[in-house]
Design an enzyme around this catalytic site. Structure first.
Site, mmCIF file in Angstrom:
data_model
loop_
_atom_site.group_PDB
_atom_site.id
_atom_site.type_symbol
_atom_site.label_atom_id
_atom_site.label_comp_id
_atom_site.label_asym_id
_atom_site.label_seq_id
_atom_site.Cartn_x
_atom_site.Cartn_y
_atom_site.Cartn_z
ATOM 1 C CG ASP A 8 -1.956 -1.139 1.199
ATOM 2 O OD1 ASP A 8 -1.932 -1.938 0.257
ATOM 3 O OD2 ASP A 8 -2.757 -1.234 2.155
ATOM 4 C CG HIS A 48 -11.183 0.773 0.469
ATOM 5 N ND1 HIS A 48 -11.146 -0.550 0.804
ATOM 6 C CD2 HIS A 48 -10.231 1.384 1.249
ATOM 7 C CE1 HIS A 48 -10.219 -0.744 1.732
ATOM 8 N NE2 HIS A 48 -9.643 0.416 2.015
ATOM 9 C CE LYS A 106 -3.773 -4.536 1.207
ATOM 10 N NZ LYS A 106 -4.468 -3.563 2.051
ATOM 11 C CB CYS A 151 -1.885 -3.070 5.224
ATOM 12 S SG CYS A 151 -3.633 -2.551 5.165
#
Ligand code: VGL
Ligand code: ZN
Length: 197
Positions: A8, A48, A106, A151
């Site tokens: 990320d 997202h 994800k 994460c």
């Protein structure tokens, strides 16, 4: 064989972003340099929908950094971040994308968050990354990126649980550090056999 898993390293997690991690941009150079020492490079990308259940804005009366009980357990509520297709969801512009063999997105299902690169937050629904790594003979995994205590830690813990060798290169991570989450993550990783280097 050894894989570098870059977690990320996105605009929204760097200073100026929607969920900025202090010093997040400082690790871009070190992460790029580490790529040459690995047989494979995998990037993860938090991704997202705007109505995602991890966003405080989608729970009436809730504040960012509070918590909610969702069907799969307790979930920290975040400011809106890494919305699919937004500028904030892009990788940091300094990140060298040329060496990336695989990008794992994800957190794309509205009803469940996904901190780990391996499983969604129910700890059971796989992303497919374990199979990819096993099929390529990549058993020695080294984790860098953001955020150390969410994460990165959840990914390294799952990697150890799945039987991979897991190391977090802490100098190439930065933490959110919410209510002591950084030290808690370190303790959990040590107890699970993750190497912190
Ligand atoms: C992350 C909070 C919400 C992370 C992602 O990359 O650590 N943290 N979404
Ligand atoms: Zn997220």
């Amino acid at each position: 064989m050894r894989a570098l898993i870059v977690v990320d390293l996105q605009v929204d997690f760097c200073p100026g972003g929607a969920l900025a991690v202090a010093g997040g941009d400082e690790i871009v150079g070190p992460v790029n340099a580490l790529m040459a020492e690995h047989d494979a490079v995998v990037l993860t990308q938090d991704w997202h929908p705007a109505d995602h259940s991890s966003f405080a804005s989608n729970h009436s009366g809730a504040q960012p950094f509070g918590t909610a009980t969702l069907p799969y357990g307790d979930q920290v509520l975040w400011p809106d971040h890494c919305v699919i297709g937004s500028d904030g969801a892009a990788f940091h512009p300094g990140l060298d994308l040329r060496r990336a063999d695989l990008i794992v997105r994800k957190g794309f299902r509205r009803e469940i968050d996904s901190y780990s690169a391996f499983f969604e937050n129910d700890r059971r629904t796989p992303t497919g990354l374990a199979g990819y790594l096993r099929d390529r003979g990549l058993t020695d995994l080294r984790f860098v990126g953001l955020a150390h205590d969410f994460c990165v830690a959840w990914s390294a813990l799952d990697a150890a649980r799945l039987g991979f060798s897991a190391t977090v290169i802490e100098g190439a991570t930065r933490a959110i550090d919410l209510n002591g989450s950084r030290e808690a993550a370190q303790a959990a990783m040590r107890a699970a056999g993750v190497t912190l280097s």
